[in-house]
Design a protein around this motif. Structure first.
Motif, PDB file in Angstrom:
ATOM      1  N   ASN A  93       0.852  -1.189   0.000  1.00 27.22           N
ATOM      2  CA  ASN A  93       0.000   0.000   0.000  1.00 27.22           C
ATOM      3  C   ASN A  93       0.888   1.238   0.000  1.00 27.22           C
ATOM      4  N   LYS A  94       0.881   1.984  -1.089  1.00 30.22           N
ATOM      5  CA  LYS A  94       1.736   3.166  -1.189  1.00 30.22           C
ATOM      6  C   LYS A  94       0.925   4.364  -1.653  1.00 30.22           C
ATOM      7  N   TRP A  95       1.157   5.518  -1.013  1.00 29.02           N
ATOM      8  CA  TRP A  95       0.460   6.730  -1.434  1.00 29.02           C
ATOM      9  C   TRP A  95       1.371   7.950  -1.303  1.00 29.02           C
ATOM     10  N   LYS A  96       1.095   8.956  -2.133  1.00 25.71           N
ATOM     11  CA  LYS A  96       1.837  10.211  -2.101  1.00 25.71           C
ATOM     12  C   LYS A  96       0.901  11.352  -2.481  1.00 25.71           C
ATOM     13  N   GLU A  97       1.227  12.522  -1.966  1.00 34.39           N
ATOM     14  CA  GLU A  97       0.467  13.722  -2.305  1.00 34.39           C
ATOM     15  C   GLU A  97       1.117  14.447  -3.480  1.00 34.39           C
ATOM     16  N   ASN A  98       0.268  15.069  -4.301  1.00 37.98           N
ATOM     17  CA  ASN A  98       0.720  15.908  -5.412  1.00 37.98           C
ATOM     18  C   ASN A  98       1.763  15.207  -6.281  1.00 37.98           C
ATOM     19  N   GLU A  99       1.459  13.976  -6.634  1.00 36.16           N
ATOM     20  CA  GLU A  99       2.348  13.169  -7.465  1.00 36.16           C
ATOM     21  C   GLU A  99       1.578  12.586  -8.644  1.00 36.16           C
ATOM     22  N   ALA A 100       2.322  12.238  -9.698  1.00 44.12           N
ATOM     23  CA  ALA A 100       1.734  11.546 -10.836  1.00 44.12           C
ATOM     24  C   ALA A 100       2.160  10.086 -10.857  1.00 44.12           C
ATOM     25  N   LYS A 101       3.378   9.814 -10.412  1.00 44.18           N
ATOM     26  CA  LYS A 101       3.954   8.472 -10.559  1.00 44.18           C
ATOM     27  C   LYS A 101       4.172   7.791  -9.214  1.00 44.18           C
ATOM     28  N   LEU A 102       3.808   6.509  -9.163  1.00 45.58           N
ATOM     29  CA  LEU A 102       4.081   5.675  -8.001  1.00 45.58           C
ATOM     30  C   LEU A 102       4.720   4.368  -8.464  1.00 45.58           C
ATOM     31  N   THR A 103       5.726   3.906  -7.739  1.00 46.85           N
ATOM     32  CA  THR A 103       6.359   2.618  -8.021  1.00 46.85           C
ATOM     33  C   THR A 103       6.715   1.952  -6.703  1.00 46.85           C
ATOM     34  N   LYS A 104       6.413   0.678  -6.596  1.00 46.12           N
ATOM     35  CA  LYS A 104       6.760  -0.086  -5.404  1.00 46.12           C
ATOM     36  C   LYS A 104       7.236  -1.463  -5.826  1.00 46.12           C
ATOM     37  N   HIS A 105       8.401  -1.873  -5.318  1.00 48.59           N
ATOM     38  CA  HIS A 105       8.949  -3.185  -5.668  1.00 48.59           C
ATOM     39  C   HIS A 105       9.302  -3.947  -4.399  1.00 48.59           C
ATOM     40  N   SER A 106       8.834  -5.186  -4.332  1.00 49.76           N
ATOM     41  CA  SER A 106       9.135  -6.064  -3.201  1.00 49.76           C
ATOM     42  C   SER A 106       9.673  -7.381  -3.732  1.00 49.76           C
ATOM     43  N   THR A 107      10.440  -8.064  -2.901  1.00 49.91           N
ATOM     44  CA  THR A 107      10.979  -9.374  -3.266  1.00 49.91           C
ATOM     45  C   THR A 107      10.598 -10.384  -2.194  1.00 49.91           C
ATOM     46  N   LEU A 108      10.079 -11.544  -2.629  1.00 51.72           N
ATOM     47  CA  LEU A 108       9.667 -12.576  -1.700  1.00 51.72           C
ATOM     48  C   LEU A 108      10.484 -13.836  -1.905  1.00 51.72           C
ATOM     49  N   HIS A 109      10.785 -14.487  -0.812  1.00 46.59           N
ATOM     50  CA  HIS A 109      11.461 -15.780  -0.870  1.00 46.59           C
ATOM     51  C   HIS A 109      10.441 -16.853  -1.231  1.00 46.59           C
ATOM     52  N   GLY A 110      10.818 -17.772  -2.130  1.00 44.36           N
ATOM     53  CA  GLY A 110       9.910 -18.831  -2.523  1.00 44.36           C
ATOM     54  C   GLY A 110      10.591 -20.180  -2.592  1.00 44.36           C
ATOM     55  N   GLU A 111       9.783 -21.206  -2.471  1.00 45.74           N
ATOM     56  CA  GLU A 111      10.272 -22.576  -2.624  1.00 45.74           C
ATOM     57  C   GLU A 111       9.088 -23.463  -2.998  1.00 45.74           C
ATOM     58  N   GLU A 112       9.404 -24.579  -3.641  1.00 47.07           N
ATOM     59  CA  GLU A 112       8.404 -25.551  -4.091  1.00 47.07           C
ATOM     60  C   GLU A 112       7.555 -24.982  -5.232  1.00 47.07           C
ATOM     61  N   THR A 113       6.650 -25.815  -5.724  1.00 43.71           N
ATOM     62  CA  THR A 113       5.811 -25.466  -6.864  1.00 43.71           C
ATOM     63  C   THR A 113       4.618 -24.629  -6.398  1.00 43.71           C
ATOM     64  N   LYS A 114       4.465 -23.441  -7.012  1.00 40.80           N
ATOM     65  CA  LYS A 114       3.404 -22.545  -6.559  1.00 40.80           C
ATOM     66  C   LYS A 114       2.897 -21.647  -7.697  1.00 40.80           C
ATOM     67  N   LYS A 115       1.661 -21.163  -7.497  1.00 42.54           N
ATOM     68  CA  LYS A 115       1.085 -20.172  -8.401  1.00 42.54           C
ATOM     69  C   LYS A 115       0.968 -18.856  -7.637  1.00 42.54           C
ATOM     70  N   TYR A 116       1.539 -17.803  -8.199  1.00 35.44           N
ATOM     71  CA  TYR A 116       1.504 -16.479  -7.596  1.00 35.44           C
ATOM     72  C   TYR A 116       0.541 -15.599  -8.391  1.00 35.44           C
TER      73      TYR A 116
END
Length: 285
Positions: A93-116
């Motif tokens: 959840n990311k928010w900013k005032e008086n802005e046009a552009k938002l970018t958020k990047h996260s990295t998650l650890h994974g293992e085994e067979t999965k659908k994201y």
């Protein structure tokens, strides 16, 4: 000395007011207003990506949301929900005032067979003058299958392009769908939902609808208002529950089920939190 303590107390009061103002503001920012005619989104995107991990049995999943409006607006916000094998894994959840552009990047650890799966709501509050408030909005989605089996080479794909990938995709989809159906049937039974009166849609399918393809049993003219008010309700009742660690929240719960009334009068959202408490939201239109 007296004046020093008075100054310190005044400063602490200021910090407390500032803190509660920002918390309160963050909890009420997603609000539907009539759609702006002169401001839109140049770009809105949700992206899941595969990255090699440090060990043979590990990998990383990149989770990115980004959006850009045609001009800076009073308040910009992106909310993204990530589901792994049909269960809620996290929220951005990311928010900013008086802005046009938002970018958020996260990295998650994974293992085994999965659908994201990640679904995001991009929102902007547009102020024109003192009395006119409009909004811009968009819903985006991405998915990623990662197959990590001792019997085959690790695979990562969004849509199957080979027979082997197709087999794994069908296997995962079928297994997840079975679990979701059991969960949803329990919720429908608990709330005594009449059979045949509603068309059901998983929350993760919301990106499939737009003005040209509106929600079931609704019109194109209704789409923006229903979608905006739906996400407003989801944010207030579902997303904020995730953030409140002192209360029951839906982390690790299954994908919520949306039920659209075949008479075109209302919709329901059914879900269960991680403590097993069931929830029903109703939106009339």
């Amino acid at each position: 000395m007296k004046y020093i303590w008075l100054s310190i107390c005044a400063f602490l009061i200021f910090l407390m007011v500032f803190y509660f103002y920002n918390v309160s503001k963050e909890e009420t920012v997603v609000k539907y207003f009539p759609i702006a005619e002169d401001v839109t989104f140049d770009k809105a995107e949700t992206l899941l990506s595969y990255q090699e991990g440090e060990g043979d049995d590990e990998y990383e999943v990149g989770w990115k949301t980004s959006s850009k409006s045609t001009e800076p607006v009073y308040l910009r916000q992106d909310v993204s929900l990530l589901y792994v094998n049909g269960r809620l894994k996290g929220v951005v959840n990311k928010w900013k005032e008086n802005e046009a552009k938002l970018t958020k990047h996260s990295t998650l650890h994974g293992e085994e067979t999965k659908k994201y799966e990640a679904i995001s709501f991009h929102h902007g509050e547009v102020h024109k003058g003192e009395d006119v408030i409009n909004s811009i909005q968009a819903t985006t989605y991405d998915k990623l299958y990662i197959v990590d089996s001792p019997h085959s080479k690790r695979m990562a794909f969004k849509n199957a392009e080979s027979k082997e990938e197709e087999e794994w995709q069908n296997k995962l989809d079928h297994s997840i769908h079975q679990q979701l159906e059991v969960q949803w049937d329990g919720l429908k039974s608990y709330y005594q939902i009449p059979k045949g009166q509603y068309e059901q849609v998983p929350l993760t399918d919301l990106h499939s609808f737009n003005e040209e393809n509106p929600f079931p049993y609704t019109s194109s003219e209704q789409y923006n208002r229903i979608s905006g008010q739906l996400w407003e309700g989801l944010y207030k009742n579902y997303v904020l529950g995730i953030k409140d660690a002192k209360s029951k929240h839906p982390i690790q719960s299954y994908i919520p089920l949306l039920l659209f009334d075949k008479n075109g009068k209302h919709l329901m959202v059914l879900y269960e939190d991680d403590q097993g408490e069931k929830h029903q939201l109703i939106q009339y239109y």
